[in-house]
Design an enzyme around this catalytic site. Structure first.
Site, PDB file in Angstrom:
ATOM      1  CE  LYS A 283       2.989   0.111   4.955  1.00  0.00           C
ATOM      2  NZ  LYS A 283       2.658   0.017   3.522  1.00  0.00           N
TER       3      LYS A 283
ATOM      4  NE  ARG B 256       3.254  -8.580  10.027  1.00  0.00           N
ATOM      5  CZ  ARG B 256       3.125  -7.451   9.308  1.00  0.00           C
ATOM      6  NH1 ARG B 256       4.001  -6.480   9.414  1.00  0.00           N
ATOM      7  NH2 ARG B 256       2.121  -7.290   8.505  1.00  0.00           N
TER       8      ARG B 256
ATOM      9  CD  GLU C 289      -2.771   1.319   2.391  1.00  0.00           C
ATOM     10  OE1 GLU C 289      -2.741   0.469   3.292  1.00  0.00           O
ATOM     11  OE2 GLU C 289      -3.516   2.321   2.410  1.00  0.00           O
TER      12      GLU C 289
HETATM   13  P1  ATP Z   1       1.281  -1.972   8.163  1.00  0.00           P
HETATM   14  O1  ATP Z   1       2.636  -1.643   8.724  1.00  0.00           O
HETATM   15  O2  ATP Z   1       0.375  -0.811   8.098  1.00  0.00           O
HETATM   16  O3  ATP Z   1       0.684  -3.241   8.720  1.00  0.00           O
HETATM   17  P2  ATP Z   1       2.137  -3.462   5.928  1.00  0.00           P
HETATM   18  O4  ATP Z   1       3.508  -3.559   6.453  1.00  0.00           O
HETATM   19  O5  ATP Z   1       1.240  -4.646   5.905  1.00  0.00           O
HETATM   20  O6  ATP Z   1       1.434  -2.270   6.627  1.00  0.00           O
HETATM   21  P3  ATP Z   1       1.827  -3.341   3.065  1.00  0.00           P
HETATM   22  O7  ATP Z   1       2.136  -2.211   2.166  1.00  0.00           O
HETATM   23  O8  ATP Z   1       0.438  -3.818   3.087  1.00  0.00           O
HETATM   24  O9  ATP Z   1       2.278  -2.857   4.490  1.00  0.00           O
HETATM   25  O10 ATP Z   1       2.821  -4.540   2.817  1.00  0.00           O
HETATM   26  C1  ATP Z   1       3.098  -5.047   1.538  1.00  0.00           C
HETATM   27  C2  ATP Z   1       3.450  -6.502   1.644  1.00  0.00           C
HETATM   28  O11 ATP Z   1       4.573  -6.677   2.494  1.00  0.00           O
HETATM   29  C3  ATP Z   1       2.316  -7.304   2.227  1.00  0.00           C
HETATM   30  O12 ATP Z   1       2.152  -8.465   1.458  1.00  0.00           O
HETATM   31  C4  ATP Z   1       2.781  -7.633   3.614  1.00  0.00           C
HETATM   32  O13 ATP Z   1       2.282  -8.862   4.031  1.00  0.00           O
HETATM   33  C5  ATP Z   1       4.299  -7.656   3.471  1.00  0.00           C
HETATM   34  N1  ATP Z   1       4.938  -7.307   4.720  1.00  0.00           N
HETATM   35  C6  ATP Z   1       4.750  -6.198   5.442  1.00  0.00           C
HETATM   36  N2  ATP Z   1       5.461  -6.219   6.583  1.00  0.00           N
HETATM   37  C7  ATP Z   1       6.141  -7.386   6.578  1.00  0.00           C
HETATM   38  C8  ATP Z   1       7.050  -8.020   7.494  1.00  0.00           C
HETATM   39  N3  ATP Z   1       7.412  -7.429   8.634  1.00  0.00           N
HETATM   40  N4  ATP Z   1       7.541  -9.225   7.156  1.00  0.00           N
HETATM   41  C9  ATP Z   1       7.193  -9.803   5.999  1.00  0.00           C
HETATM   42  N5  ATP Z   1       6.341  -9.279   5.110  1.00  0.00           N
HETATM   43  C10 ATP Z   1       5.804  -8.088   5.384  1.00  0.00           C
END
Ligand code: ATP
Ligand code: MG
Length: 564
Positions: free
Chosen positions: A272, A262, A35
């Site tokens: 974020k 994650r 996003e």
């Molecule tokens: P927020 O911090 O608001 O939860 P987000 O980190 O999920 O947001 P996105 O832009 O939706 O942000 O993430 C893009 C992709 O990266 C998604 O598929 C998410 O699952 C993956 N992602 C985000 N954070 C991690 C993490 N810490 N480890 C592995 N994958 C991640």
């Protein structure tokens, strides 16, 4: 592309098995779906390496970059730009497969009308509070909304007027008609559309309604022909809803959602929202502040894409939530820079040394090895003269027994040069601080000379005072004092900020070969660590960021307990 041999993991196995069985016609299509509401961080790198890696492992495999941009209030072009830069910097290429969920708004809308016509969606007019009450709990089923049995015509009419902008925010929503008694709360008639009179960075004011993530995401995957939709574990309970949408989305070849744990890192801010708070409240200098685990921050700090990819490969992929030590990430950048960074000498806290028996005007160019790990890196010459700077903590006036460096009456070797002996010093009469150390040198001990092999207990680095270049050095300490993963109440997280996370040293002296070093170039300062030239550097004043010190706590821990 990721190098080295790769260990298998359960997702690799699923994809390989599907491919072997000819599922999806043998296609492998993944996507990375950020996003655009912030900058990418090291957690995203795990997802990027996984998704692009899966595609690269199969000939003809492709990975899309799709912006999941269905939330008008938080998204921005700045983030779209930076995310693309970061994915490229990490070493991955989406070719012409750049997509935006907002490009599917029309099709998502048509699909919603189709669901209404099929009796699978309805307009609900409960307030947000009422909806919550009707939803039930984990232990109690929900209740049907009084609006659930509206006729198709009435639903269509209301939905079209929602789209036309006739209603204020919050007055109606479109919901899937699934099952208010489902044990899975995500299936209790989830919201598909909300009214939001807000401007979107790409579609402007053309839409007063916006699709929910749970509705837009699976549909976007289906439209793009994604075969394996990899996401993090918090979406596991959403999978039945994902399947509900793709089953009705009209494509015969349905994407499969697969969840993995994650990445969590000790001492790192990874959400974020929190990163945005740090940037907006100016606790850090920006999204690329070297203290942040953002890809821009890591890059500015001196991390290489190779090190980040090797780290992601090493931590692997599993279904189990775990917290990875920051030291492990540091281990990977050390390993990489050890191979490629040129060694140089730099003195962070200078102390003047005068070699009394060295001629006043003399100057020698000594040969120094650029990288003992890489003979092809060659040598350079380093000027040596009567007045030098050494590291202040390499001298002690009254040393304890186990201190082997310079002290009154003691000898040390100067790297690439001579053995010197301390014969005196000068102190500031007011502060008592040592301002200058007086030494003699032994001409026979020069590297390559007859007494070059004479043993002394320590070798220290130095720079020639008249030739050294003035520099600023920035040392980074953890941004958080306490680990957020160990239970500080969520609302208090800012109290964990370490006020001393940035240490700026000015008046540092670096060897003359570093004059004009380009921003982004990386060096090992002998005995001190790896450093990267910061873009803040001016023509006469280089600024260096310490990427990481030389001490590898992880490698030592590994040695102690090899099973780890
Ligand atoms: P927020 O911090 O608001 O939860 P987000 O980190 O999920 O947001 P996105 O832009 O939706 O942000 O993430 C893009 C992709 O990266 C998604 O598929 C998410 O699952 C993956 N992602 C985000 N954070 C991690 C993490 N810490 N480890 C592995 N994958 C991640
Ligand atoms: Mg997300």
């Amino acid at each position: 592309m990721p190098e080295g041999t790769s260990a298998s993991n359960f997702i690799r196995e699923i994809v390989a098995a599907d491919r072997a069985a000819g599922k999806h016609g043998g296609r492998v299509v993944t996507r990375f779906p950020p996003e655009p509401n912030g900058y990418l961080h090291i957690g995203h790198a795990k997802s990027i390496c996984l998704n692009f890696g899966l595609a690269a492992e199969h000939s003809g495999g492709i990975c899309h970059l799709r912006f999941d941009d269905t939330n008008p209030t938080t998204e921005d072009r700045e983030y779209v730009q930076s995310i693309q830069e970061d994915v490229r910097w990490l070493g991955f290429d989406w070719g012409d497969r750049l997509f935006f969920a907002s490009d599917y708004f029309d099709r998502l809308y048509e699909f919603a009308e189709r669901l209404i016509k099929n009796g699978q969606a309805y307009v609900d007019s409960l307030s947000a509070d009422e909806m919550r009450q009707y939803r039930g709990t984990l232990t109690e089923p929900g209740k049907n909304s009084p609006y659930r049995d509206r006729s198709v015509d009435e639903n269509l009419d209301l939905f079209r007027r929602m789209r036309a902008g006739d209603f204020p925010d919050g007055s109606h929503v479109l919901r899937a008609k699934i099952d208010m008694a489902s044990p899975n709360l995500n299936l209790r008639d989830p919201v598909l559309y909300r009214i939001r009179h807000a401007s979107h960075y790409r579609t402007g004011r053309s839409w007063p309604i916006y699709p929910s993530y749970d509705y837009a995401h699976p549909f976007s995957d289906a439209i793009e022909g994604v075969t394996h939709s990899v996401c993090t574990l918090e979406f596991e309970d959403h999978r039945p809803l994902y399947d509900w949408v793709v089953e009705r989305g009209g494509t015969s070849d349905r994407p499969q959602q697969i969840e993995f744990a994650r990445l969590n890192l000790t001492h790192a801010v990874m959400s974020k929202r929190k990163l945005l708070e740090l940037v907006e409240d100016q606790h850090v200098a920006g999204w690329d502040d070297p203290r942040l685990p953002t890809l821009k921050g890591l890059r500015r700090r001196g991390y290489t894409p190779e090190a980040i990819r090797a780290f992601c490969e090493h931590i692997g992929v599993s279904k189990r939530e775990a917290v990875v030590e920051m030291q492990l990430l540091e281990h990977f950048i050390r390993e990489d820079l050890n191979k490629r960074a040129a060694r140089v000498m730099a003195v962070l806290r200078p102390l003047k040394v005068v070699i009394e028996n060295y001629p006043e005007q003399a100057l020698e160019e000594l040969e120094a090895v650029n990288n003992p790990e890489d003979p092809s890196a060659g040598t350079r010459s380093v000027p040596f003269s009567r007045t030098l700077y050494i590291e202040r903590d390499d001298y002690l006036e009254d040393p304890p027994k186990e201190f082997f460096r310079l002290a009154p009456g003691r000898e040390v070797r100067l790297r690439y040069a001579y053995i010197i002996k301390c014969i005196g010093m000068t102190k500031d009469p007011r502060s008592g601080e040592v301002t200058e150390v007086r030494c003699t040198y032994d001409p026979l001990t020069k590297s390559g000379g007859p007494e070059a092999k004479r043993k002394v207990k320590a070798t220290i680095h130095w720079v020639s005072a008249a030739h050294a270049v003035d520099a600023e050095v920035r040392l980074y300490h953890p941004l958080l004092n306490t680990d957020l993963t160990t239970g500080t109440p969520e609302e208090d997280w800012m109290t964990c900020l370490n006020p001393k996370s940035l240490e700026r040293l000015t008046g540092c002296r670096v060897e003359p070969s570093l004059k004009g070093a380009a921003p982004g170039s990386r060096f090992q300062f002998e005995r001190l660590g790896y450093f990267c030239v910061d873009p803040d550097s001016g023509p006469g004043l280089p600024v260096f960021n310490r990427t990481v010190s030389l001490k590898d706590a992880w490698a030592r821990a590994e040695k102690r307990q090899p099973s780890r």
